[in-house]
Scaffold this motif. Structure first.
Motif, PDB file in Angstrom:
ATOM      1  N   PHE A 126      -5.345   8.815  -6.304  1.00 46.51           N
ATOM      2  CA  PHE A 126      -5.108   8.445  -4.610  1.00 46.51           C
ATOM      3  C   PHE A 126      -6.476   8.706  -3.898  1.00 46.51           C
ATOM      4  CE2 PHE A 126      -0.930   9.832  -6.297  1.00 46.51           C
ATOM      5  CZ  PHE A 126      -0.406   8.594  -6.004  1.00 46.51           C
ATOM      6  N   ASP A 127      -7.534   9.161  -4.634  1.00 47.86           N
ATOM      7  CA  ASP A 127      -8.571   9.441  -4.049  1.00 47.86           C
ATOM      8  C   ASP A 127      -9.346   8.209  -3.092  1.00 47.86           C
ATOM      9  OD1 ASP A 127      -8.777  11.802  -4.882  1.00 47.86           O
ATOM     10  OD2 ASP A 127     -10.252  11.893  -6.260  1.00 47.86           O
ATOM     11  N   LYS A 128      -9.327   7.268  -3.632  1.00 44.98           N
ATOM     12  CA  LYS A 128      -9.944   5.921  -3.033  1.00 44.98           C
ATOM     13  C   LYS A 128      -9.089   5.444  -2.014  1.00 44.98           C
ATOM     14  CE  LYS A 128     -12.613   4.351  -6.737  1.00 44.98           C
ATOM     15  NZ  LYS A 128     -12.794   3.208  -7.818  1.00 44.98           N
ATOM     16  N   VAL A 129      -7.422   5.259  -2.051  1.00 51.90           N
ATOM     17  CA  VAL A 129      -6.750   4.997  -1.132  1.00 51.90           C
ATOM     18  C   VAL A 129      -6.467   5.818  -0.118  1.00 51.90           C
ATOM     19  CG1 VAL A 129      -5.448   3.158  -2.880  1.00 51.90           C
ATOM     20  CG2 VAL A 129      -4.673   5.515  -2.425  1.00 51.90           C
ATOM     21  N   LYS A 130      -6.633   7.047  -0.123  1.00 49.44           N
ATOM     22  CA  LYS A 130      -6.369   7.945   0.929  1.00 49.44           C
ATOM     23  C   LYS A 130      -7.332   7.475   2.135  1.00 49.44           C
ATOM     24  CE  LYS A 130      -7.101  11.699  -1.401  1.00 49.44           C
ATOM     25  NZ  LYS A 130      -6.981  13.423  -1.639  1.00 49.44           N
ATOM     26  N   LYS A 131      -8.400   6.991   1.903  1.00 53.86           N
ATOM     27  CA  LYS A 131      -9.345   6.766   2.883  1.00 53.86           C
ATOM     28  C   LYS A 131      -8.974   5.285   3.609  1.00 53.86           C
ATOM     29  CE  LYS A 131     -12.651   9.135   0.540  1.00 53.86           C
ATOM     30  NZ  LYS A 131     -13.732   9.149  -0.517  1.00 53.86           N
ATOM     31  N   ILE A 132      -7.983   4.564   3.185  1.00 53.89           N
ATOM     32  CA  ILE A 132      -7.364   3.307   3.502  1.00 53.89           C
ATOM     33  C   ILE A 132      -6.088   3.387   3.979  1.00 53.89           C
ATOM     34  CG2 ILE A 132      -7.072   0.725   3.106  1.00 53.89           C
ATOM     35  CD1 ILE A 132      -9.146   1.167   0.688  1.00 53.89           C
ATOM     36  N   PRO A 133      -5.665   3.669   5.480  1.00 57.61           N
ATOM     37  CA  PRO A 133      -4.452   4.086   5.813  1.00 57.61           C
ATOM     38  C   PRO A 133      -3.372   3.219   5.468  1.00 57.61           C
ATOM     39  CG  PRO A 133      -6.053   4.446   7.536  1.00 57.61           C
ATOM     40  CD  PRO A 133      -6.714   3.583   6.520  1.00 57.61           C
ATOM     41  N   GLY A 134      -3.672   1.792   5.597  1.00 63.32           N
ATOM     42  CA  GLY A 134      -2.662   0.689   5.237  1.00 63.32           C
ATOM     43  C   GLY A 134      -2.207   0.882   3.671  1.00 63.32           C
ATOM     44  N   LEU A 163      -0.315   3.921   2.901  1.00 63.70           N
ATOM     45  CA  LEU A 163       1.089   3.801   3.443  1.00 63.70           C
ATOM     46  C   LEU A 163       1.983   3.273   2.455  1.00 63.70           C
ATOM     47  CD1 LEU A 163       3.192   4.101   5.718  1.00 63.70           C
ATOM     48  CD2 LEU A 163       2.288   2.063   6.493  1.00 63.70           C
ATOM     49  N   ILE A 164       1.461   2.241   1.912  1.00 60.37           N
ATOM     50  CA  ILE A 164       2.416   1.474   0.738  1.00 60.37           C
ATOM     51  C   ILE A 164       2.563   2.517  -0.281  1.00 60.37           C
ATOM     52  CG2 ILE A 164       2.193  -0.282  -0.987  1.00 60.37           C
ATOM     53  CD1 ILE A 164       0.690  -1.933   0.913  1.00 60.37           C
ATOM     54  N   TYR A 165       1.396   3.397  -0.762  1.00 64.49           N
ATOM     55  CA  TYR A 165       1.697   4.318  -2.002  1.00 64.49           C
ATOM     56  C   TYR A 165       2.666   5.267  -1.392  1.00 64.49           C
ATOM     57  CZ  TYR A 165      -2.272   2.838  -4.957  1.00 64.49           C
ATOM     58  OH  TYR A 165      -3.135   2.221  -5.825  1.00 64.49           O
ATOM     59  N   TRP A 166       2.603   5.870  -0.268  1.00 66.60           N
ATOM     60  CA  TRP A 166       3.516   6.616   0.291  1.00 66.60           C
ATOM     61  C   TRP A 166       4.793   6.183   0.488  1.00 66.60           C
ATOM     62  CZ3 TRP A 166       2.623  11.712   1.279  1.00 66.60           C
ATOM     63  CH2 TRP A 166       3.592  12.449   2.056  1.00 66.60           C
ATOM     64  N   LEU A 167       5.195   5.050   0.840  1.00 68.50           N
ATOM     65  CA  LEU A 167       6.344   4.342   1.061  1.00 68.50           C
ATOM     66  C   LEU A 167       7.145   4.074  -0.543  1.00 68.50           C
ATOM     67  CD1 LEU A 167       5.950   1.630   3.896  1.00 68.50           C
ATOM     68  CD2 LEU A 167       7.343   4.313   3.959  1.00 68.50           C
ATOM     69  N   ILE A 168       6.281   3.559  -1.422  1.00 68.66           N
ATOM     70  CA  ILE A 168       6.911   3.486  -2.620  1.00 68.66           C
ATOM     71  C   ILE A 168       7.168   4.641  -3.390  1.00 68.66           C
ATOM     72  CG2 ILE A 168       6.001   2.875  -5.139  1.00 68.66           C
ATOM     73  CD1 ILE A 168       4.339   0.591  -3.958  1.00 68.66           C
ATOM     74  N   GLN A 169       6.600   5.828  -3.123  1.00 65.72           N
ATOM     75  CA  GLN A 169       7.282   7.066  -3.716  1.00 65.72           C
ATOM     76  C   GLN A 169       8.488   7.668  -2.978  1.00 65.72           C
ATOM     77  OE1 GLN A 169       3.878   9.948  -3.430  1.00 65.72           O
ATOM     78  NE2 GLN A 169       2.663   8.694  -4.906  1.00 65.72           N
ATOM     79  N   GLY A 170       8.291   7.080  -1.673  1.00 63.65           N
ATOM     80  CA  GLY A 170       9.730   7.587  -1.015  1.00 63.65           C
ATOM     81  C   GLY A 170      10.899   6.901  -1.609  1.00 63.65           C
ATOM     82  N   VAL A 171      10.727   5.591  -1.487  1.00 65.90           N
ATOM     83  CA  VAL A 171      11.631   4.706  -2.383  1.00 65.90           C
ATOM     84  C   VAL A 171      12.172   5.497  -3.725  1.00 65.90           C
ATOM     85  CG1 VAL A 171      12.289   2.386  -3.309  1.00 65.90           C
ATOM     86  CG2 VAL A 171      11.166   2.726  -1.143  1.00 65.90           C
TER      87      VAL A 171
END
Length: 157
Positions: free
Chosen positions: A19-27, A30-38
């Protein structure tokens, strides 16, 4: 609960390179976050549905329940042993390298898909292959060890 605790402790100690690289790209984050929520919602859905039934009309524990618990217990045991073995391997061989971590049918399939194709094995293997590309013991371990399904150790010739 175990997996969450394990991942939390690992993230506190070593961070999580996935997650180090994607943490700096909000959009993207968000996709990673939503997939984990699902993932969490689908995995927990059978528990929510079962808990929504009044206790007085719950059926008695039956053979299928016992079989399901036995399967879960076996899988949980494999998970704990695999995590322990991986930690031991890292302590013994990977010391010099920076360390980077039964329900309604749909949930196990979805979780297996995520682990084997999306967030688990592919990301960690790519990182380890890159990071440990010159470590012969790593490639021997990878060749001898089953990726997902526990098997007897294979011999390398």
């Amino acid at each position: 609960m175990y997996l969450g605790s394990f991942l939390f402790m690992r993230a506190l100690k070593h961070g999580d390179k996935r997650f180090d690289k994607v943490k700096k790209i909000p959009g993207k984050f968000l996709i990673y976050w939503l997939i984990q929520g699902v993932w969490i919602a689908l995995t927990a859905l059978p528990v929510y549905l079962t808990n929504s039934i009044p206790a007085k009309i719950h059926p008695a524990i039956g053979v299928r329940d016992i079989i399901g618990l036995a399967i879960w217990g076996t899988g949980f045991t494999f998970e704990v042993v695999a995590n322990y073995q991986k930690q031991q391997w890292r302590k013994e061989i990977g010391v010099n390298y920076k360390r980077s971590f039964i329900s309604h049918g749909l949930c196990p399939i979805f979780v297996t898909f995520l682990i084997t194709r999306v967030s688990g094995i592919p990301l960690l293997e790519r990182e380890n292959d890159r990071r440990l590309k010159d470590v012969v013991a790593y490639w021997k371990y990878k060749k001898e060890t089953s990726m997902f399904v526990p098997t007897w150790p294979r011999t390398v010739e």
